[in-house]
Write an enzyme that holds these catalytic residues in place. Sequence first.
Site, PDB file in Angstrom:
ATOM      1  CG  HIS A 155      36.200  40.580  35.827  1.00 12.22           C
ATOM      2  ND1 HIS A 155      36.493  39.539  34.964  1.00 12.22           N
ATOM      3  CD2 HIS A 155      37.023  40.397  36.897  1.00 12.22           C
ATOM      4  CE1 HIS A 155      37.415  38.770  35.498  1.00 12.22           C
ATOM      5  NE2 HIS A 155      37.764  39.272  36.670  1.00 12.22           N
ATOM      6  CD  GLN A 194      41.515  40.998  36.948  1.00 11.28           C
ATOM      7  OE1 GLN A 194      41.348  39.980  37.605  1.00 11.28           O
ATOM      8  NE2 GLN A 194      42.341  41.977  37.345  1.00 11.28           N
ATOM      9  CG  HIS A 197      39.543  35.216  35.326  1.00 12.27           C
ATOM     10  ND1 HIS A 197      40.809  35.592  35.726  1.00 12.27           N
ATOM     11  CD2 HIS A 197      38.692  35.813  36.195  1.00 12.27           C
ATOM     12  CE1 HIS A 197      40.718  36.372  36.790  1.00 12.27           C
ATOM     13  NE2 HIS A 197      39.443  36.526  37.087  1.00 12.27           N
ATOM     14  NE  ARG A 204      48.331  42.854  35.451  1.00 16.30           N
ATOM     15  CZ  ARG A 204      49.111  41.927  36.002  1.00 16.30           C
ATOM     16  NH1 ARG A 204      48.606  41.062  36.865  1.00 16.30           N
ATOM     17  NH2 ARG A 204      50.389  41.868  35.698  1.00 16.30           N
TER      18      ARG A 204
END
Length: 316
Positions: free
Chosen positions: A178, A102, A104, A198
């Site tokens: 990560h 995934q 961010h 994801r």
Amino acid sequence: MGNYYPSALTFEPLFQERIWGGRRLADLYGKKLVPSVPIGESWEIVDRPEAQSVVRNGPRRGKTLHELWMQDRQSIFGNVPDATRFPLLVKILDAREKLSLQVHPPEKVAAKFGGEAKTEFWYVAAADPGAELFVGLREAMTRGQFEEALHSGTVAQYVHRIRVKTGDAIFLPAGRLHAVGEGNLLVEIQQNSDTTYRVFDWNRVDDQGRPRQLHVDQALQCIDFNDIRPRLVRTNAEVLLHHDLFEIQKWNLDSPREIAPSGQFAIVCCLTGELRCTDVHLGPGEFFLIPARLQDRNVEPVKKATSLLRVTIPKL
């Protein structure tokens, strides 16, 4: 209530069921989990519309973190950057299975998709032998090459893996690909955000043969494809990370010590042993918040081999 707080503030943890979670929060830390439910996250310090830390001790018992932030900011938090909500979210993650790969979003991409930017930091509180973290790429790739690997189901071979042990730490800026590997128990300090895209779930399917929902288009606009073989944080000094968003220190506490100067708040996580501040004791996996205007600012070891994480926000 006067100008000074009488004690450190503790909060009720909020346990989050996750398909990849386990029972280590109960086994290691004695947290009271619902039986037979996989718990992946314990939200220890949180101020979000859908989740609120609630004070469980002292004269502010029953108050939410958001109420403290809005009504008593100067006394509790001191001079910190203005925000509509307390800007950090502090968790413990228990990964019985590995999480999806995934990313961010950075600020600009988050705004585009109506999400929230998220930079975070992981401290490995416990790790099984052979436990790994997946961070960044093994070698530089173009977005097109990464997409091809996704479509062929081979992207895992391009992800950088780091073998970890208890006491390791890593910084995860927004945009860093990560995943948490199985067998890790992590303390996570992050921006107050719950936006995750994801991109790959290791070709797993559920009991009905369905893959987990992914967010490939959004993730591809976030991933830093030049983020090659990132390294663990050096942990031979007290300051693990100094960043505009937060500073994290690790202390081996063998005598009483002022947690922060008067006028600055701090969040404390007990890692090993036992410590206290005023009349509040912490054991491993427990947290408290030291208000900016707490008069007795010393943390003291109660047992030998006591260690802690100290989280602050750099002052204006």
